[in-house]
Design a protein around this motif. Sequence first.
Motif, PDB file in Angstrom:
ATOM      1  N   UNK A 132       4.897   6.026  -5.161  1.00  0.00           N
ATOM      2  CA  UNK A 132       4.799   6.091  -6.625  1.00  0.00           C
ATOM      3  C   UNK A 132       3.710   6.983  -7.239  1.00  0.00           C
ATOM      4  N   UNK A 133       2.928   7.427  -6.234  1.00  0.00           N
ATOM      5  CA  UNK A 133       2.028   8.406  -6.945  1.00  0.00           C
ATOM      6  C   UNK A 133       0.722   8.060  -7.130  1.00  0.00           C
ATOM      7  N   UNK A 161      10.797  -2.862   3.986  1.00  0.00           N
ATOM      8  CA  UNK A 161       9.788  -2.066   4.242  1.00  0.00           C
ATOM      9  C   UNK A 161      10.003  -0.534   4.290  1.00  0.00           C
ATOM     10  N   UNK A 162      10.765  -0.192   2.976  1.00  0.00           N
ATOM     11  CA  UNK A 162      11.160   1.470   2.870  1.00  0.00           C
ATOM     12  C   UNK A 162       9.816   1.974   2.693  1.00  0.00           C
ATOM     13  N   UNK A 163       8.840   1.447   1.922  1.00  0.00           N
ATOM     14  CA  UNK A 163       7.689   2.270   1.420  1.00  0.00           C
ATOM     15  C   UNK A 163       7.003   2.319   2.845  1.00  0.00           C
ATOM     16  N   UNK A 187       0.944  -1.084  -0.041  1.00  0.00           N
ATOM     17  CA  UNK A 187       0.080   0.040   0.014  1.00  0.00           C
ATOM     18  C   UNK A 187       1.002   1.254   0.071  1.00  0.00           C
ATOM     19  N   UNK A 188       1.846   1.194   0.963  1.00  0.00           N
ATOM     20  CA  UNK A 188       2.766   2.247   0.868  1.00  0.00           C
ATOM     21  C   UNK A 188       3.526   2.670  -0.699  1.00  0.00           C
ATOM     22  N   UNK A 189       3.664   1.571  -1.351  1.00  0.00           N
ATOM     23  CA  UNK A 189       4.412   1.809  -2.605  1.00  0.00           C
ATOM     24  C   UNK A 189       3.375   2.290  -3.434  1.00  0.00           C
ATOM     25  N   UNK A 190       2.240   2.226  -3.243  1.00  0.00           N
ATOM     26  CA  UNK A 190       1.206   2.954  -4.129  1.00  0.00           C
ATOM     27  C   UNK A 190       1.166   4.452  -3.914  1.00  0.00           C
ATOM     28  N   UNK A 191       1.293   4.727  -2.676  1.00  0.00           N
ATOM     29  CA  UNK A 191       1.610   6.032  -2.171  1.00  0.00           C
ATOM     30  C   UNK A 191       2.766   6.766  -2.660  1.00  0.00           C
TER      31      UNK A 191
END
Length: 143
Positions: free
Chosen positions: A74-75, A113-115, A68-72
């Motif tokens: 990455x825009x 877990x960077x995102x 979910x964080x990656x979606x955020x």
Amino acid sequence: MTARPTYDDANLILRLYDMRREERMRKARAWFTANFKVKTLDDLQKVAPVGSDENASYRMIVTYWDMVGSFITSGVLNKELFFESGRELLLVWERVRGFVPSMREAYKDPNYLKNLETVGAEFAEYMKGGGAETYEAFRKRVT
């Protein structure tokens, strides 16, 4: 200033919410919320040893929220709209943040877990905007 949220943002949030309702994910979320108060990598290995159901639950939760964080990051998903209803991401980040540096070192993976970390930090700042004590009260309640 970020772009105005779209119907696609809202639909993605609804889809992510629906995924959280899947039976195995609900079980993992219930276990994590009730039992996961880990401070160190050693604690993690005691609470969720490799090969255990608890370890599978841990991995399911952190990889879901990192995705979910990656979606955020990455825009793809509007961050402010997500922050209106996605506090569980911040709960997960607060519960893992203490031992993530050790995991990164052990795994030789500086991006583990960077995102989740990036969005967790941004979420904390967003929450502080609602009042200086809001974030600190949340953090104390969930850790």
